[in-house]
Design an enzyme around this catalytic site. Structure first.
Site, PDB file in Angstrom:
ATOM      1  N   LEU A   1       0.866  -1.176   0.000  1.00 50.66           N
ATOM      2  CA  LEU A   1       0.000   0.000   0.000  1.00 50.66           C
ATOM      3  C   LEU A   1       0.902   1.224   0.000  1.00 50.66           C
ATOM      4  O   LEU A   1       1.683   1.426   0.924  1.00 50.66           O
ATOM      5  CB  LEU A   1      -0.919  -0.012   1.219  1.00 50.66           C
ATOM      6  CG  LEU A   1      -2.077  -1.009   1.154  1.00 50.66           C
ATOM      7  CD1 LEU A   1      -2.830  -1.045   2.471  1.00 50.66           C
ATOM      8  CD2 LEU A   1      -3.028  -0.653   0.011  1.00 50.66           C
TER       9      LEU A   1
ATOM     10  N   LYS B   1      -9.094   3.648   5.786  1.00 51.59           N
ATOM     11  CA  LYS B   1      -8.124   2.567   5.949  1.00 51.59           C
ATOM     12  C   LYS B   1      -8.771   1.202   5.677  1.00 51.59           C
ATOM     13  O   LYS B   1      -8.148   0.336   5.048  1.00 51.59           O
ATOM     14  CB  LYS B   1      -7.533   2.613   7.356  1.00 51.59           C
ATOM     15  CG  LYS B   1      -6.401   1.616   7.597  1.00 51.59           C
ATOM     16  CD  LYS B   1      -5.183   1.869   6.729  1.00 51.59           C
ATOM     17  CE  LYS B   1      -4.433   3.101   7.164  1.00 51.59           C
ATOM     18  NZ  LYS B   1      -3.737   2.969   8.435  1.00 51.59           N
TER      19      LYS B   1
ATOM     20  N   GLY C   1       2.882   0.827   5.696  1.00 47.92           N
ATOM     21  CA  GLY C   1       3.855   1.666   6.390  1.00 47.92           C
ATOM     22  C   GLY C   1       3.396   2.094   7.767  1.00 47.92           C
ATOM     23  O   GLY C   1       3.846   3.122   8.279  1.00 47.92           O
TER      24      GLY C   1
ATOM     25  N   CYS D   1      -9.057  25.319 -11.015  1.00 48.54           N
ATOM     26  CA  CYS D   1     -10.362  25.080 -11.638  1.00 48.54           C
ATOM     27  C   CYS D   1     -10.708  23.611 -11.433  1.00 48.54           C
ATOM     28  O   CYS D   1      -9.890  22.841 -10.917  1.00 48.54           O
ATOM     29  CB  CYS D   1     -10.375  25.464 -13.114  1.00 48.54           C
ATOM     30  SG  CYS D   1      -9.360  24.420 -14.169  1.00 48.54           S
TER      31      CYS D   1
END
Length: 286
Positions: free
Chosen positions: A19, A95, A117, A252
């Site tokens: 991840l 999560k 991590g 924008c």
């Protein structure tokens, strides 16, 4: 003699899915697991808009020096799904979604493990109570090589492997006061509310390369802080009197017109930047 990372040959302990946020922690976690012989591909779950992918890809290119055959996959998560979640649970639900998407993609692609991590108690979704609950939502093994590291130790490793200086900007928290002691039954209720078919979504995840990125000028990688910038929405540009003593950030919805005006005024000698609206929100500029 040349010093190498040491450890085991890459792939000797199977393959995993990391991840990946391209911040400080996830590249270091990947590096440490790679030292122990697990080859990795990387999954980024994007809630920050298309422009943000350029930051992620730059860090991926660096960590790829340690994983030469790795791939970067991206799942685009509609942030409106998280806005439906009850107060206090948006961060932990994000999560959970990360975990569930990664789990299904790992099964689909035959990865042995998921690597994160996470460091114990670093943020609300990494408390012991949160981690215990998260582990109940997936069946594939999770490896957390940074679980006992403090932030200074992680930063030092990040500098050593070369990812610290090019880390992606931190995405803002989804809410000010997230729960640190989530309840499984509440998470289940909220999962039913947002109604994501994780198996179907995982099959739609795409690998990305440089050809998939928006054209982006190098100056975007060094955006000034919010208090140094004059924020200009493109639909209000006629109201602005440009001054060369100021720095401007054009915004924008898609970023396309903002990019046009930023580059136009750069050519005229102004210091100008641009972002799409979603990225600007996630990075805290608006």
């Amino acid at each position: 003699e040349l010093d190498g990372p040491g450890g085991l040959p890459l792939g000797a302990e199977g393959k995993g899915l990391a991840l990946f946020s391209a911040g400080i922690d996830s590249p270091v976690a990947a590096y440490l697991i790679g030292k122990r012989g697990v080859n990795l591909d990387f999954l980024f779950v994007n809630i920050a808009g298309k422009s943000y992918l350029n930051f992620v890809y730059r860090v991926f290119n660096k960590i790829k020096e340690y994983f030469p055959y790795s791939k970067l996959f991206v799942y685009e998560l509609d942030i409106e799904k998280l806005m439906q979640v009850r107060k206090g649970y948006k961060q932990i639900m994000f999560k959970v979604i990360l975990y569930k998407i990664a789990e299904q993609f790992a099964k689909f692609k035959n990865y042995d493990v998921i690597v994160t991590g996470e460091s114990l108690a670093q943020v609300s979704s990494q408390t012991l109570e949160s981690i215990k609950v998260l582990d109940e939502f997936i069946s594939i093994p999770i490896l957390r090589p940074l679980i006992g590291f403090n932030k200074e130790e992680i930063i030092n490793l990040s500098k050593r492997i070369g990812t610290f200086k090019i880390k992606a900007p931190e995405i803002c928290q989804l809410e000010k006061h997230p729960t640190t002691k989530p309840k499984k039954e509440i998470i289940l209720e909220e999962l039913n509310k947002i109604n994501i078919d994780f198996e179907a979504e995982a099959k739609n995840i795409k690998e990305i390369g440089e050809k998939d990125l928006e054209s982006i000028s190098e100056f975007l990688f060094s955006l000034p802080k919010k208090d140094e910038l004059s924020i200009v929405f493109v639909d209000e540009i006629e109201k602005i009197k440009m001054e060369k003593s100021k720095k401007y950030l054009f915004i924008c919805k898609t970023g396309a017109l903002a990019k046009y005006f930023a580059e136009k005024f750069r050519k005229e000698g102004f210091e100008a930047y641009y972002l799409d609206e979603k990225t600007a929100k996630r990075l805290g500029y608006i």
